[in-house]
Design a protein around this motif. Structure first.
Motif, PDB file in Angstrom:
ATOM      1  N   MET A   1       0.830  -1.206   0.000  1.00  0.00           N
ATOM      2  CA  MET A   1       0.000   0.000   0.000  1.00  0.00           C
ATOM      3  C   MET A   1       0.867   1.260   0.000  1.00  0.00           C
ATOM      4  SD  MET A   1      -2.890   1.225   2.763  1.00  0.00           S
ATOM      5  CE  MET A   1      -4.137   0.064   2.198  1.00  0.00           C
ATOM      6  N   LYS A   2       1.870   1.277   0.850  1.00  0.00           N
ATOM      7  CA  LYS A   2       2.769   2.435   0.936  1.00  0.00           C
ATOM      8  C   LYS A   2       3.495   2.664  -0.389  1.00  0.00           C
ATOM      9  CE  LYS A   2       6.855   4.137   3.414  1.00  0.00           C
ATOM     10  NZ  LYS A   2       7.851   3.842   4.472  1.00  0.00           N
ATOM     11  N   ASN A   3       4.015   1.594  -0.980  1.00  0.00           N
ATOM     12  CA  ASN A   3       4.750   1.735  -2.239  1.00  0.00           C
ATOM     13  C   ASN A   3       3.853   2.267  -3.352  1.00  0.00           C
ATOM     14  OD1 ASN A   3       7.093   0.813  -1.049  1.00  0.00           O
ATOM     15  ND2 ASN A   3       6.820  -1.310  -1.715  1.00  0.00           N
ATOM     16  N   GLY A   4       2.612   1.783  -3.397  1.00  0.00           N
ATOM     17  CA  GLY A   4       1.683   2.262  -4.420  1.00  0.00           C
ATOM     18  C   GLY A   4       1.379   3.744  -4.244  1.00  0.00           C
ATOM     19  N   ALA A   5       1.192   4.171  -2.992  1.00  0.00           N
ATOM     20  CA  ALA A   5       0.891   5.576  -2.710  1.00  0.00           C
ATOM     21  C   ALA A   5       2.085   6.471  -3.038  1.00  0.00           C
ATOM     22  CB  ALA A   5       0.500   5.735  -1.249  1.00  0.00           C
ATOM     23  N   LEU A   6       3.288   6.018  -2.695  1.00  0.00           N
ATOM     24  CA  LEU A   6       4.490   6.816  -2.977  1.00  0.00           C
ATOM     25  C   LEU A   6       4.716   6.960  -4.473  1.00  0.00           C
ATOM     26  CD1 LEU A   6       6.934   5.483  -0.224  1.00  0.00           C
ATOM     27  CD2 LEU A   6       5.911   7.768  -0.354  1.00  0.00           C
ATOM     28  N   GLN A   7       4.472   5.879  -5.212  1.00  0.00           N
ATOM     29  CA  GLN A   7       4.615   5.954  -6.664  1.00  0.00           C
ATOM     30  C   GLN A   7       3.630   6.960  -7.247  1.00  0.00           C
ATOM     31  OE1 GLN A   7       6.932   4.621  -8.680  1.00  0.00           O
ATOM     32  NE2 GLN A   7       5.951   5.740 -10.363  1.00  0.00           N
ATOM     33  N   TYR A   8       2.411   6.942  -6.739  1.00  0.00           N
ATOM     34  CA  TYR A   8       1.391   7.888  -7.207  1.00  0.00           C
ATOM     35  C   TYR A   8       1.826   9.325  -6.912  1.00  0.00           C
ATOM     36  CZ  TYR A   8      -3.137  10.223  -7.673  1.00  0.00           C
ATOM     37  OH  TYR A   8      -4.158  11.068  -8.042  1.00  0.00           O
ATOM     38  N   SER A   9       2.359   9.552  -5.723  1.00  0.00           N
ATOM     39  CA  SER A   9       2.765  10.919  -5.361  1.00  0.00           C
ATOM     40  C   SER A   9       3.927  11.412  -6.213  1.00  0.00           C
ATOM     41  CB  SER A   9       3.129  10.995  -3.875  1.00  0.00           C
ATOM     42  OG  SER A   9       4.299  10.262  -3.582  1.00  0.00           O
TER      43      SER A   9
ATOM     44  N   SER B   1      -4.050  -3.901  -2.515  1.00  0.00           N
ATOM     45  CA  SER B   1      -3.519  -2.975  -1.512  1.00  0.00           C
ATOM     46  C   SER B   1      -2.723  -1.839  -2.137  1.00  0.00           C
ATOM     47  CB  SER B   1      -2.634  -3.735  -0.519  1.00  0.00           C
ATOM     48  OG  SER B   1      -1.555  -4.383  -1.184  1.00  0.00           O
ATOM     49  N   SER B   2      -2.007  -2.117  -3.229  1.00  0.00           N
ATOM     50  CA  SER B   2      -1.154  -1.091  -3.830  1.00  0.00           C
ATOM     51  C   SER B   2      -1.953   0.058  -4.422  1.00  0.00           C
ATOM     52  CB  SER B   2      -0.252  -1.701  -4.911  1.00  0.00           C
ATOM     53  OG  SER B   2      -1.027  -2.213  -5.969  1.00  0.00           O
ATOM     54  N   SER B   3      -3.207  -0.200  -4.782  1.00  0.00           N
ATOM     55  CA  SER B   3      -4.015   0.864  -5.383  1.00  0.00           C
ATOM     56  C   SER B   3      -5.076   1.416  -4.436  1.00  0.00           C
ATOM     57  CB  SER B   3      -4.686   0.368  -6.665  1.00  0.00           C
ATOM     58  OG  SER B   3      -5.541  -0.729  -6.392  1.00  0.00           O
ATOM     59  N   MET B   4      -5.306   0.749  -3.296  1.00  0.00           N
ATOM     60  CA  MET B   4      -6.375   1.192  -2.411  1.00  0.00           C
ATOM     61  C   MET B   4      -6.121   2.588  -1.848  1.00  0.00           C
ATOM     62  SD  MET B   4      -8.058  -0.626   0.930  1.00  0.00           S
ATOM     63  CE  MET B   4      -7.986  -2.233   0.145  1.00  0.00           C
ATOM     64  N   ALA B   5      -4.882   2.830  -1.378  1.00  0.00           N
ATOM     65  CA  ALA B   5      -4.561   4.162  -0.858  1.00  0.00           C
ATOM     66  C   ALA B   5      -4.648   5.204  -1.965  1.00  0.00           C
ATOM     67  CB  ALA B   5      -3.169   4.164  -0.231  1.00  0.00           C
ATOM     68  N   VAL B   6      -4.283   4.803  -3.178  1.00  0.00           N
ATOM     69  CA  VAL B   6      -4.385   5.727  -4.317  1.00  0.00           C
ATOM     70  C   VAL B   6      -5.835   6.145  -4.523  1.00  0.00           C
ATOM     71  CG1 VAL B   6      -4.094   5.963  -6.811  1.00  0.00           C
ATOM     72  CG2 VAL B   6      -2.310   4.847  -5.440  1.00  0.00           C
ATOM     73  N   HIS B   7      -6.757   5.184  -4.448  1.00  0.00           N
ATOM     74  CA  HIS B   7      -8.186   5.524  -4.553  1.00  0.00           C
ATOM     75  C   HIS B   7      -8.579   6.530  -3.478  1.00  0.00           C
ATOM     76  CE1 HIS B   7      -8.953   2.639  -7.662  1.00  0.00           C
ATOM     77  NE2 HIS B   7      -8.792   1.585  -6.896  1.00  0.00           N
ATOM     78  N   GLY B   8      -8.069   6.317  -2.262  1.00  0.00           N
ATOM     79  CA  GLY B   8      -8.374   7.220  -1.166  1.00  0.00           C
ATOM     80  C   GLY B   8      -7.806   8.607  -1.381  1.00  0.00           C
ATOM     81  N   ILE B   9      -6.569   8.669  -1.872  1.00  0.00           N
ATOM     82  CA  ILE B   9      -5.929   9.956  -2.141  1.00  0.00           C
ATOM     83  C   ILE B   9      -6.676  10.701  -3.246  1.00  0.00           C
ATOM     84  CG2 ILE B   9      -3.833  11.060  -3.023  1.00  0.00           C
ATOM     85  CD1 ILE B   9      -2.276   8.707  -1.672  1.00  0.00           C
ATOM     86  N   GLU B  10      -7.044   9.985  -4.298  1.00  0.00           N
ATOM     87  CA  GLU B  10      -7.781  10.625  -5.399  1.00  0.00           C
ATOM     88  C   GLU B  10      -9.125  11.171  -4.920  1.00  0.00           C
ATOM     89  OE1 GLU B  10      -6.112   8.189  -9.303  1.00  0.00           O
ATOM     90  OE2 GLU B  10      -7.822   7.370  -8.189  1.00  0.00           O
ATOM     91  N   PHE B  11      -9.803  10.403  -4.066  1.00  0.00           N
ATOM     92  CA  PHE B  11     -11.086  10.864  -3.540  1.00  0.00           C
ATOM     93  C   PHE B  11     -10.874  12.107  -2.673  1.00  0.00           C
ATOM     94  CE2 PHE B  11     -14.955  11.075  -1.164  1.00  0.00           C
ATOM     95  CZ  PHE B  11     -15.920  10.479  -1.953  1.00  0.00           C
ATOM     96  N   LEU B  12      -9.825  12.078  -1.851  1.00  0.00           N
ATOM     97  CA  LEU B  12      -9.516  13.227  -0.994  1.00  0.00           C
ATOM     98  C   LEU B  12      -9.229  14.475  -1.822  1.00  0.00           C
ATOM     99  CD1 LEU B  12      -8.888  14.557   1.724  1.00  0.00           C
ATOM    100  CD2 LEU B  12      -6.596  13.566   1.601  1.00  0.00           C
ATOM    101  N   LEU B  13      -8.478  14.325  -2.899  1.00  0.00           N
ATOM    102  CA  LEU B  13      -8.179  15.468  -3.765  1.00  0.00           C
ATOM    103  C   LEU B  13      -9.464  16.066  -4.334  1.00  0.00           C
ATOM    104  CD1 LEU B  13      -5.031  14.151  -5.679  1.00  0.00           C
ATOM    105  CD2 LEU B  13      -5.092  16.000  -3.986  1.00  0.00           C
ATOM    106  N   ASP B  14     -10.412  15.207  -4.719  1.00  0.00           N
ATOM    107  CA  ASP B  14     -11.694  15.702  -5.227  1.00  0.00           C
ATOM    108  C   ASP B  14     -12.463  16.450  -4.140  1.00  0.00           C
ATOM    109  OD1 ASP B  14     -11.377  14.854  -7.811  1.00  0.00           O
ATOM    110  OD2 ASP B  14     -12.477  12.972  -7.550  1.00  0.00           O
ATOM    111  N   VAL B  15     -12.368  15.979  -2.894  1.00  0.00           N
ATOM    112  CA  VAL B  15     -13.015  16.684  -1.779  1.00  0.00           C
ATOM    113  C   VAL B  15     -12.365  18.045  -1.570  1.00  0.00           C
ATOM    114  CG1 VAL B  15     -13.401  16.655   0.722  1.00  0.00           C
ATOM    115  CG2 VAL B  15     -13.807  14.576  -0.619  1.00  0.00           C
ATOM    116  N   LEU B  16     -11.042  18.067  -1.590  1.00  0.00           N
ATOM    117  CA  LEU B  16     -10.314  19.321  -1.373  1.00  0.00           C
ATOM    118  C   LEU B  16     -10.598  20.334  -2.485  1.00  0.00           C
ATOM    119  CD1 LEU B  16      -6.896  17.846  -0.178  1.00  0.00           C
ATOM    120  CD2 LEU B  16      -8.516  19.145   1.218  1.00  0.00           C
ATOM    121  N   LYS B  17     -10.845  19.833  -3.681  1.00  0.00           N
ATOM    122  CA  LYS B  17     -11.132  20.714  -4.815  1.00  0.00           C
ATOM    123  C   LYS B  17     -12.617  21.058  -4.932  1.00  0.00           C
ATOM    124  CE  LYS B  17      -7.242  18.759  -7.416  1.00  0.00           C
ATOM    125  NZ  LYS B  17      -6.844  17.855  -8.529  1.00  0.00           N
ATOM    126  N   GLY B  18     -13.432  20.489  -4.030  1.00  0.00           N
ATOM    127  CA  GLY B  18     -14.857  20.779  -4.055  1.00  0.00           C
ATOM    128  C   GLY B  18     -15.641  19.983  -5.070  1.00  0.00           C
TER     129      GLY B  18
END
Length: 280
Positions: free
Chosen positions: A21-29, A247-264
């Motif tokens: 999960m961590k590696n997938g999120a770091l790659q996305y970032s 697991s490698s993409s689950m955090a990415v889904h969460g980050i993408e959803f969070l970005l959409d929340v932050l952007k309204g």
């Protein structure tokens, strides 16, 4: 371009699942320079107080948002409420926070993750198909207090009930290999007629396999998570099946959803299913 400081809070960073999960999120970032990702986690699967401190430290750091895998579905709610009421949106992934406690605090938190009940039911049916009516089986549970542990157990129990199997032991090993090995050694001594085992994650399945080796008793077994360390047992047939919840993409889904929340673009509420696949 706006920039965002995001905290990703996981469970044990010693576990294959959360390493992936961590590696997938770091790659996305790395591919999204507008994100400053702060990854953190605990040393084990049961350090609730330590995880609470991780969330609280991100609140003090005034991050823009938090993606959280809670160790305990109830114990982390207070910190999540504090974050949200401080203006920091939280996206809940993998293990669902207690919905009633969130409602009591008038806080909305979106859940992005798999249907653990359905996934456990489906992989459980694989094992049931190998057994006969009234065969004795054991369930090795995850951490009590974690929603995914409860859902996985209930999914297994549905499959077991439909096949008219007999559960002679259902015990928690707190997601950890050593605990599962110790507990399953005791189960084998008490129940020599045992015919199959349902494990709520692959780390515990490894402990069960070690206990089987020590006792020279080999029983059909299913796990959950599709950890790298379990692959050889799938190949040699010692493990009938497991569940890949990506697991490698689950955090990415969460980050993408969070970005959409932050952007309204999205509101921070509701349940959003991520995919799973049965691996044999």
């Amino acid at each position: 371009m706006n920039s965002y400081k995001i905290g990703l809070v996981m469970k044990s960073l010693q576990a294959d699942f959360f390493i992936s999960m961590k590696n997938g999120a770091l790659q996305y970032s790395k591919e999204h320079p507008e994100i400053e990702l702060l990854c953190c986690g605990t040393d084990s699967q049961i350090e609730i107080d330590e995880q609470i401190e991780l969330v609280n430290s991100l609140i003090e750091e005034k991050v823009d948002g938090i993606v959280l895998v809670p160790i305990d579905s109830k114990a982390l709610v207070d910190s999540v409420v504090r974050a949200v009421k401080s203006g920091i949106p939280v996206i809940n992934i993998d293990i669902k926070l207690d919905e009633e406690l969130l409602k009591e605090n008038n806080v909305d938190v979106a859940f992005v993750g798999p249907d653990n009940f359905e996934a456990a039911y489906e992989v459980g049916k694989l094992l049931c198909a190998k057994l006969n009516v009234a065969d004795e089986v054991a369930v090795i549970e995850g951490l009590k207090g974690a929603d995914n542990a409860l859902m996985r157990k209930e999914g297994f129990m549905k499959a077991i009930a439909e096949s008219n199997l007999h559960v002679v032991a259902s015990e928690t090993a707190n997601w950890e290999t050593f605990n599962a090995e110790r507990i399953f050694n005791d189960i084998l001594k008490k129940h020599p007629s045992l015919k199959g085992v349902f494990c709520s994650n692959d780390a515990m399945a490894l402990g069960v396999l070690k206990a089987m080796d020590d006792n020279e008793k080999y029983l059909p077994l299913v796990g959950f998570d599709n950890d790298v360390s379990i692959n050889r047992y799938l190949k040699n047939g010692r493990l009938i099946g497991t569940v890949d919840i990506y697991s490698s993409s689950m955090a990415v889904h969460g980050i993408e959803f969070l970005l959409d929340v932050l952007k309204g673009v999205k509101h921070n509420k509701g349940n959003y299913s991520t995919p799973f696949k049965i691996i044999t």
